[in-house]
Motif scaffolding. Structure first.
Motif, short mmCIF file in Angstrom:
data_model
loop_
_atom_site.label_atom_id
_atom_site.label_comp_id
_atom_site.label_asym_id
_atom_site.label_seq_id
_atom_site.Cartn_x
_atom_site.Cartn_y
_atom_site.Cartn_z
N VAL A 222 21.83 8.89 107.35
CA VAL A 222 21.86 9.18 108.93
C VAL A 222 20.70 8.15 109.37
N THR A 223 21.25 7.10 109.55
CA THR A 223 20.41 5.91 109.82
C THR A 223 20.13 5.66 111.32
N GLU A 224 21.15 6.13 112.02
CA GLU A 224 21.08 5.79 113.38
C GLU A 224 20.99 7.08 114.23
N ALA A 225 20.45 8.06 113.58
CA ALA A 225 20.00 9.50 114.59
C ALA A 225 18.94 10.14 113.87
N ILE A 226 18.74 11.24 114.17
CA ILE A 226 17.83 12.07 113.67
C ILE A 226 17.99 13.30 112.75
N VAL A 227 17.21 13.54 111.59
CA VAL A 227 17.41 14.56 110.99
C VAL A 227 16.25 15.43 111.21
N HIS A 228 16.62 16.82 111.51
CA HIS A 228 15.83 17.96 112.29
C HIS A 228 15.47 18.81 111.08
N LYS A 229 14.23 18.96 110.66
CA LYS A 229 13.78 19.97 109.59
C LYS A 229 13.96 21.31 110.49
#
Length: 572
Positions: A222-229
């Protein structure tokens, strides 16, 4: 909590192998992009990615295809074939029929299709895979705590109940032997690589450390967005809510377009003005290959795909199971409205063309979505069946769907199917354009030339402008193609109705979260919070903007018209 989490596994993590179960539209791009990222976590060489596909009659071929460097996804998928070819050639990506080949994997993605059965989830195929996985993991190296990430859609509460319990039956205890997390997919056929790289993604777990590990791994793709925990219950709610709310907005748009068509009002003028008032404009009114994201979406011959028809029911599963009153649910009533769309399309065609019983009809577009081969829950199949019941002679066409497609076979529609457009149109008296494939959008002249007996063309997916069809001189009709400009009073009415529906939906979601927390949240970490659900749903690229819950103020009808979903909002 047990020692596995207190030791903060992700800080000492070493990944040698990733297993991906199920190379469908979720598993194939995830496997390819994880391989393509050449991840080096705790060692100096890229992690190996192994795809697992059971050796079934319909899908067993995928293993050979992948091992020969070919993507198994049809349709137009920019970039995917090249990534698969390169990573297989480098020995980073491979495939197998044997699930025991991933018994020693550090991470396993589960991307097996889930479905609904009645008003609950159908986990049959997934649990078949999970049983094989659990048996394989009983042979895993000692002291290895395998991270299992569910990309599959799960009904809220599934992780803390049925999933955790399943592995426990095989002596695999969450937190001690395995780590359970979920990162529900947000992919879209035709844009798989783009969606993985550019869409925010959720990293849910039954413990905060699990979420951190998923975050660490997925940040490589996910290189151009956010990973949400987040926690698992929240991830389950957000995933099903995103699709449920999209289904609600399609149903609301469908109620409006049916009124417009009845009174010859141009729906697309309504859509543009209402979306402008709502601050949710997009280009989908004029671009058939744009993904609608406004307040009013694009009503077509029906709602297809794997997620939208089922996810609202999965969201409601536990509450239905409890015996709750569902009469005024916006989510469940939207299913009823959308399921009626194929029959409404036939009625609209007959209002313009006359009785089409017994006529020869070509259906252009068998996949549910433009430029894809995906026929799951395709409304074209329902429409075809209803035309057969009217004794019509039908022929279905699609340039991407295979003649051996599982859904064609399941609905006994393979005998009416062709990939030859000239054959499909040669004797057709009427053509329904059901899917906005690019080849249809750019090929109107070819369609008309191929249909010398054509008496009428029905645009069921807003693929052509009225100007284009009028210029061609063909008798035509379509959903939302009225000629009268809407009044300001009607625009204001529709806008106020939308605001009521979105607040009604928010109230329904809040009630659902309170119910799930009370009955299924396993500890404080795993409780869902409305504000967090609202925030994470808002990160979906298709525009899942959940309103604030609260009191709903009534509005007057418009010349006797009141959308059903507005009435449900008042009563819910």
């Amino acid at each position: 909590m047990n020692s596995i989490h207190s030791a903060k596994v992700h800080d000492l993590w070493q990944i040698e192998k990733i297993g991906v179960i199920g190379p469908g539209i979720v598993g194939m791009p995830m496997a390819a992009l994880l391989a393509n990222a050449r991840i080096k976590t705790g060692n100096n060489h890229p992690v190996k990615v192994v795809v697992v596909q059971r050796n079934s009659i319909n899908s067993g071929w995928k293993v050979d295809a992948i091992n020969h460097g070919q993507s198994v996804i049809g349709g137009i998928e920019p970039g995917l074939n090249k990534i698969v070819s390169e990573t297989v050639a480098e020995g980073i990506l491979s495939a197998t029929h044997n699930i025991e080949d991933i018994h020693d994997a550090d991470v396993i993605l589960v991307a097996v299709q889930t479905d609904k059965k009645g008003f609950g989830p159908d986990y049959g195929p997934m649990f078949e895979a999970l049983t094989g996985l659990a048996q394989a993991l009983q042979k895993k190296p000692k002291n290895k705590k395998t991270l299992i990430i569910f990309e599959s859609t799960l009904a809220p509460s599934s992780m803390t109940t049925v999933i955790k319990e399943h592995f426990a039956k095989y002596g695999l205890i969450e937190g001690k032997d395995i780590l359970l997390g979920n990162s529900p997919n947000r992919v879209m056929p035709g844009r798989l690589v783009e969606r993985v790289a550019q869409s925010d993604k959720l990293a849910g777990g039954l413990h905060p450390e699990t979420s951190k590990m998923i975050y660490s791994l997925y940040s490589n793709v996910v290189t151009e967005a956010i990973v949400h925990k987040t926690n698992s219950l929240t991830a389950e709610i957000v995933k099903t809510l995103e699709n449920a709310y999209r289904d609600v907005r399609i149903a609301f748009s469908t109620e409006i377009v049916r009124y417009c068509d009845k009174h010859n009002i141009d729906f697309y003028q309504v859509r543009e003005k209402v979306n402008l008032l709502a601050g949710q404009n997009d280009s989908a009114s004029f671009n058939p290959n744009a993904v609608p994201s406004g307040a009013l979406l694009i009503p077509t011959i029906g709602v297809g795909g794997h997620c939208l028809p089922k996810d609202g029911i999965l969201l409601w599963w536990r509450k239905i199971e409890s015996g709750a009153d569902t009469a005024h649910s916006l989510i469940l009533n939207s299913r009823i409205i959308n399921n009626a769309s194929p029959a409404k399309a036939i009625s609209l065609a007959e209002e313009n063309f006359g009785d089409i019983s017994g006529k020869k009809i070509a259906l252009l577009g068998t996949a549910y979505r433009f430029n894809s081969e995906d026929t799951r829950n395709s409304p074209t199949l329902v429409l075809a069946n209803q035309l057969l019941e009217k004794n019509c002679s039908i022929i279905l066409h699609d340039p991407y769907v295979k003649s051996t497609d599982q859904n064609l076979l399941r609905f006994n529609m393979d005998q009416y199917f062709t990939r030859d457009m000239e054959k499909a149109l040669r004797e057709a008296e009427y053509a329904f354009v059901c899917t906005a494939h690019k080849v249809y959008a750019e090929g109107l002249d070819y369609i008309l030339q191929s249909a010398p007996n054509l008496k009428g063309l029905f645009d069921g997916c807003n693929i052509y402008s009225k100007k284009d069809l009028e210029y061609k001189g063909i008798k035509h009709a379509g959903i939302g193609k009225g000629e009268i400009s809407p009044s300001n009073a009607f625009i204001e009415f529709v806008y106020q109705c939308f605001r009521i529906v979105e607040k009604g939906l928010a109230n329904e979601v809040l009630s659902m979260i309170e119910f799930l927390n009370k009955n299924y949240a396993d500890g404080e970490f795993n409780k869902a919070d409305f504000k967090e659900v609202q925030r994470l749903a808002g990160s979906c690229v298709t525009g899942c903007l959940i309103a604030e819950p609260g009191k709903i103020h009534h509005t007057k009808d418009y010349k006797g018209f009141m959308p059903k979903l507005v009435s449900c909002s008042f009563k819910s």
